[in-house]
Design a protein around this motif. Structure first.
Motif, PDB file in Angstrom:
ATOM      1  N   ASP A 134      -2.140   0.058  11.174  1.00  0.00           N
ATOM      2  CA  ASP A 134      -0.876   0.037  10.189  1.00  0.00           C
ATOM      3  C   ASP A 134      -1.452  -0.073   8.539  1.00  0.00           C
ATOM      4  OD1 ASP A 134       2.081  -1.299  10.023  1.00  0.00           O
ATOM      5  OD2 ASP A 134       0.802  -2.049   8.361  1.00  0.00           O
ATOM      6  N   THR A 135      -0.668   0.917   7.949  1.00  0.00           N
ATOM      7  CA  THR A 135      -1.323   1.259   6.611  1.00  0.00           C
ATOM      8  C   THR A 135      -1.062  -0.025   5.523  1.00  0.00           C
ATOM      9  OG1 THR A 135       0.890   2.089   6.219  1.00  0.00           O
ATOM     10  CG2 THR A 135      -0.826   3.818   6.588  1.00  0.00           C
ATOM     11  N   THR A 136      -0.079  -0.719   5.943  1.00  0.00           N
ATOM     12  CA  THR A 136       0.018  -1.982   4.973  1.00  0.00           C
ATOM     13  C   THR A 136      -0.827  -2.879   5.386  1.00  0.00           C
ATOM     14  OG1 THR A 136       2.450  -1.571   4.769  1.00  0.00           O
ATOM     15  CG2 THR A 136       1.856  -3.732   4.301  1.00  0.00           C
ATOM     16  N   ARG A 137      -1.021  -3.437   6.352  1.00  0.00           N
ATOM     17  CA  ARG A 137      -2.079  -4.373   6.990  1.00  0.00           C
ATOM     18  C   ARG A 137      -3.746  -3.772   6.390  1.00  0.00           C
ATOM     19  NH1 ARG A 137       1.409  -5.002  11.565  1.00  0.00           N
ATOM     20  NH2 ARG A 137       0.039  -3.599  12.436  1.00  0.00           N
ATOM     21  N   LEU A 138      -3.823  -2.566   6.661  1.00  0.00           N
ATOM     22  CA  LEU A 138      -5.104  -2.137   6.188  1.00  0.00           C
ATOM     23  C   LEU A 138      -5.199  -2.143   4.634  1.00  0.00           C
ATOM     24  CD1 LEU A 138      -7.532  -0.926   7.299  1.00  0.00           C
ATOM     25  CD2 LEU A 138      -6.696   1.357   7.050  1.00  0.00           C
ATOM     26  N   ALA A 139      -4.120  -1.751   4.018  1.00  0.00           N
ATOM     27  CA  ALA A 139      -4.225  -1.874   2.423  1.00  0.00           C
ATOM     28  C   ALA A 139      -4.556  -3.275   2.139  1.00  0.00           C
ATOM     29  CB  ALA A 139      -2.921  -1.383   1.767  1.00  0.00           C
ATOM     30  N   ILE A 140      -3.917  -4.359   2.773  1.00  0.00           N
ATOM     31  CA  ILE A 140      -4.076  -5.711   2.418  1.00  0.00           C
ATOM     32  C   ILE A 140      -5.532  -5.968   2.747  1.00  0.00           C
ATOM     33  CG2 ILE A 140      -3.548  -8.202   3.236  1.00  0.00           C
ATOM     34  CD1 ILE A 140      -0.620  -7.099   3.555  1.00  0.00           C
ATOM     35  N   LEU A 141      -5.964  -5.913   3.726  1.00  0.00           N
ATOM     36  CA  LEU A 141      -7.399  -6.032   4.073  1.00  0.00           C
ATOM     37  C   LEU A 141      -8.340  -5.497   3.247  1.00  0.00           C
ATOM     38  CD1 LEU A 141      -7.292  -5.730   8.165  1.00  0.00           C
ATOM     39  CD2 LEU A 141      -7.865  -7.927   6.554  1.00  0.00           C
ATOM     40  N   GLN A 142      -8.018  -4.309   3.035  1.00  0.00           N
ATOM     41  CA  GLN A 142      -9.082  -3.631   1.994  1.00  0.00           C
ATOM     42  C   GLN A 142      -8.977  -4.167   0.447  1.00  0.00           C
ATOM     43  OE1 GLN A 142      -7.657   0.489   2.342  1.00  0.00           O
ATOM     44  NE2 GLN A 142      -9.471   1.172   3.264  1.00  0.00           N
TER      45      GLN A 142
END
Length: 130
Positions: free
Chosen positions: A35-43
């Motif tokens: 998921d792009t949003t979860r990945l952005a948060i993790l990054q």
């Protein structure tokens, strides 16, 4: 040590997983990271703790969306929080392992040609992994 991957509530003991359980947990983890949003948060959290307000400002996401994804990441054991001066500060629970995974994903994408990988599945490739 027990780890939950996904909202299904299935807790799988890492030491006693069957091959099928390991496969299911791996699929759930990659779905989570897909998921792009979860990945952005993790990054973003790889650079240090962040509050919902910080993440909203940095990522340009609505507060409710950010909170919902943080909750999902917490349910899966990748993110936790501590009480901070202005609410909760969120952080990655397994920073070295997550950084290794993200870095290895970047290396794999570079090796296979990130511009063309998986276009037959989703139609386009969104962003670059790094």
């Amino acid at each position: 040590m027990t780890r939950s991957w996904g909202r299904s509530g299935d807790h799988l003991d890492v030491k006693t997983r069957t091959a099928g359980e390991t496969k299911a947990a791996t699929v759930a983890l990659f779905h989570l990271l897909g998921d792009t949003t979860r990945l952005a948060i993790l990054q973003r959290l790889t650079f240090g703790e962040g509050t919902v307000v910080d993440l909203v400002k940095t990522l340009g996401l609505p507060s409710a969306t950010t909170s919902a994804h943080l909750s999902y990441l917490m349910d899966c054991g990748l993110v936790d929080r501590r009480t901070a001066e202005h609410g909760h500060a969120y952080y990655i629970t397994h920073q070295p392992e997550l950084l290794d995974l993200l870095n290895n994903a970047g290396h794999l994408l570079a090796a296979v040609g990130a511009d063309t990988t998986c276009t037959h599945i989703h139609g386009t490739v969104e962003g670059n992994a790094s």
